[in-house]
Structure formats: C-alpha cells, structure tokens
Design an enzyme around this catalytic site. Structure first.
Site, PDB file in Angstrom:
ATOM      1  CG  ASP A   1      -2.110   0.872   1.098  1.00 51.42           C
ATOM      2  OD1 ASP A   1      -2.292   1.454   0.015  1.00 51.42           O
ATOM      3  OD2 ASP A   1      -2.866   0.990   2.074  1.00 51.42           O
TER       4      ASP A   1
ATOM      5  CD  GLU B   1     -13.202  -5.110  -1.685  1.00 46.98           C
ATOM      6  OE1 GLU B   1     -11.976  -5.364  -1.717  1.00 46.98           O
ATOM      7  OE2 GLU B   1     -14.066  -5.976  -1.433  1.00 46.98           O
ATOM      8  CG  ASN B   2      -7.843  -2.182  -5.691  1.00 44.85           C
ATOM      9  OD1 ASN B   2      -6.904  -2.959  -5.526  1.00 44.85           O
ATOM     10  ND2 ASN B   2      -8.088  -1.201  -4.829  1.00 44.85           N
TER      11      ASN B   2
HETATM   12  C1  FPP Z   1      -1.813   0.283  -3.393  1.00 49.56           C
HETATM   13  O1  FPP Z   1      -1.380   1.620  -3.464  1.00 49.56           O
HETATM   14  C2  FPP Z   1      -1.417  -0.445  -4.568  1.00 49.56           C
HETATM   15  C3  FPP Z   1      -2.232  -1.047  -5.475  1.00 49.56           C
HETATM   16  C4  FPP Z   1      -3.708  -1.042  -5.421  1.00 49.56           C
HETATM   17  C5  FPP Z   1      -1.689  -1.742  -6.628  1.00 49.56           C
HETATM   18  C6  FPP Z   1      -0.542  -2.641  -6.311  1.00 49.56           C
HETATM   19  C7  FPP Z   1       0.218  -2.836  -7.528  1.00 49.56           C
HETATM   20  C8  FPP Z   1       1.573  -2.827  -7.621  1.00 49.56           C
HETATM   21  C9  FPP Z   1       2.510  -2.673  -6.482  1.00 49.56           C
HETATM   22  C10 FPP Z   1       2.201  -2.949  -8.916  1.00 49.56           C
HETATM   23  C11 FPP Z   1       2.048  -4.203  -9.677  1.00 49.56           C
HETATM   24  C12 FPP Z   1       2.170  -5.473  -8.984  1.00 49.56           C
HETATM   25  C13 FPP Z   1       2.572  -6.616  -9.565  1.00 49.56           C
HETATM   26  C14 FPP Z   1       2.440  -7.892  -8.806  1.00 49.56           C
HETATM   27  C15 FPP Z   1       3.167  -6.676 -10.900  1.00 49.56           C
HETATM   28  P1  FPP Z   1      -2.483   2.736  -3.526  1.00 49.56           P
HETATM   29  O2  FPP Z   1      -2.704   3.102  -4.950  1.00 49.56           O
HETATM   30  O3  FPP Z   1      -3.709   2.301  -2.784  1.00 49.56           O
HETATM   31  O4  FPP Z   1      -1.771   3.892  -2.767  1.00 49.56           O
HETATM   32  P2  FPP Z   1      -2.455   5.035  -1.899  1.00 49.56           P
HETATM   33  O5  FPP Z   1      -3.197   4.340  -0.774  1.00 49.56           O
HETATM   34  O6  FPP Z   1      -1.287   5.827  -1.413  1.00 49.56           O
HETATM   35  O7  FPP Z   1      -3.357   5.807  -2.797  1.00 49.56           O
END
Ligand code: FPP
Length: 255
Positions: free
Chosen positions: A25, A72-73
């Site tokens: 996260d 949920e994303n």
């Molecule tokens: C959370 O950060 C991250 C995600 C929802 C996506 C996770 C994806 C990756 C790390 C990249 C790809 C992964 C692979 C396995 C190739 P956020 O966007 O919720 O951050 P925030 O809470 O600061 O907005």
C-alpha cells in the site's frame, strides 16, 4: 520445519516465516509526495515487487503472497484501473522468464474471469510455464477478496451437499479449508502492510486467523531490504501460541 537465514548473509534473523503475505500500500501517496501521477507510484511499486521477490527467494522463504488488486479496486477511476491492468500485463511479459529461470512457481488467486482476455492469457501462460518449478511459490492475489474466497469455497461444499456426498452437519472447518485458496500451502506466518494503514482490508481473512501482523509507515515503493529485515526480525521476536499458553508452547519447542 523452521527456515533459517543462510549463514553467508549479514542479516541476523534467527527464525524465518515460511509464508509471507503483503498488502503493498501507498503507491499513490508516494507519487503525490513527488508531484507525480499515481501511475508513477505503481511503476515504482513494481520495482519494489521485484526486489522483495528476489530477497524472499534468496532467504528461501517458501511462499510469498502479494495483494496486487482487490475486488474493491474496480471502484477506482477507469483510467487508473486500465493503467494497472496494462502494468500487470507488461510486468508479466517482462518478468516471467526470469522468475522461471530462478525456479519460482507463479500462481494467481482471485476471480480472473473479470480481467481482459490478454491479461487472462498472460496469467494462464505464466502459471503453465512455471507450474513444475520447485523454488519459491510467488502468489499474486488479483481481483481477490477474502470474503469472495470463503464464498467460493462454501459453494463447492454446497455442491457436494446437493449431490449427497456429505451432510450439512458433517461440515468442519478443515473441510471448508480444503476449498479455500492456497490450501496446499502453510497459512501465512507473517502479514505485512505498508503505508501506515492498520487494516486487513478483506485480504485472506480465513488464512490469516493465526498470522502475526506487522504494520509499517513506509510507503510500498520505499519498502527496501532494511525495511523487510525489520519486519522479519519483528516476526522472529514473537512467541506464537496458537491459542495455547506460553508454557505449553515452550514445552513443544523444547521437546
Ligand atoms: C496500493 O497503493 C497499490 C495497489 C492497489 C496496486 C498494487 C500494484 C503494484 C505494487 C504494482 C504491480 C504489482 C505486480 C504484482 C506486478 P495505492 O494506490 O492504494 O496507494 P495510496 O493508498 O497511497 O493511494
């Protein structure tokens, strides 16, 4: 079986988890702090994935499960969802060969049927290519939710009841467990969430019942070797009791 860090490393973590599960996260906040678009945070997040996979394999951790996209994303702006999908496809295309060469077995959990055809194909190909590998299991949770997981397991049991193979009163936790994702792996010993949020957020809620939880304020793109070692050291310092008393656990360990 207890894994130990190989003796040729400088890190002094005495007891390693067999299975680590991570909520990655903070990509968005990492980008915002730098006045960059959110995409830049996700791209930097992929670099951290590569590093953490490498370190985990080097330490001989048996399984690493990463929460890449929750059920949920989908509620995020379409543009961000599209960018994430493209990033998953390009990461798979770029990384799978290397993972395979390192003997890593790649596996996905979650409802993949909602992904576009291209991503579904890349997922299937990468699982097929690496299926016989004996090294670390790298599990990507994509369009995954812990409640979804329990529901899909319950449906399979219900089907057996309908066919008359089992009676409702015969259902046990162990039986349901067999249908939950990753039932062939030890349950995660250590759960890590970055970015200062103290929640499980519907991630593997069944499998995390006895897992040690570790939270850090570090944003995922900044989560480096030192930060990972801190999490592993914290795990090593904990006494895991699984509902027993400290004395009972000490007896088992000393037996
Ligand atoms: C959370 O950060 C991250 C995600 C929802 C996506 C996770 C994806 C990756 C790390 C990249 C790809 C992964 C692979 C396995 C190739 P956020 O966007 O919720 O951050 P925030 O809470 O600061 O907005």
């Amino acid at each position: 079986m207890i894994n130990k860090i190989p003796s040729n490393t400088d890190d002094t973590v005495p007891v390693l988890p067999r299975h680590v599960a991570i909520i990655m996260d903070g990509n968005g906040r990492w980008a915002k702090k730098r006045f960059l678009p959110r995409f830049a945070g996700h791209k930097a997040g992929v670099e951290t994935v590569r590093k953490i996979v490498e370190i985990s394999a080097e330490l001989r951790i048996e399984a690493l499960t990463l929460f890449a996209f929750s059920s949920e994303n989908w509620q995020r702006p379409k543009k961000e969802v599209d960018i994430l999908m493209d990033l998953f496809v390009s990461s798979l295309e770029k990384e799978v060969k290397q993972l395979h060469q390192n003997g890593i077995r790649l596996q996905f959990i979650g409802d993949r049927s909602e992904f576009n055809q291209k991503l579904q194909s890349r997922i299937a190909e990468s699982e097929q290519l690496t299926r016989d590998n004996q090294g670390m299991r790298l599990v990507i949770a994509a369009n995954y939710g812990g409640k979804w997981d329990i529901v899909q397991a319950a449906r399979q049991l219900a089907e057996q009841v309908r066919q008359g193979t089992i009676e409702p009163q015969d259902i046990t936790a162990d039986m349901l467990h067999q249908y939950i994702s990753l039932s062939d792996l030890p349950e995660p010993d250590l759960f890590i969430r970055t970015s200062g949020e103290h929640r499980i957020s519907n991630f593997m809620i069944w499998q995390l019942a006895y897992t040690e939880l570790y939270f850090t304020n570090i944003l995922w793109p900044d989560f480096d070797r030192a930060a990972y070692m801190d999490a592993l050291k914290s795990f090593a310092d904990r006494e895991r009791r699984f509902g027993q008393t400290g004395e009972q656990v000490a007896k088992i360990h000393n037996a």
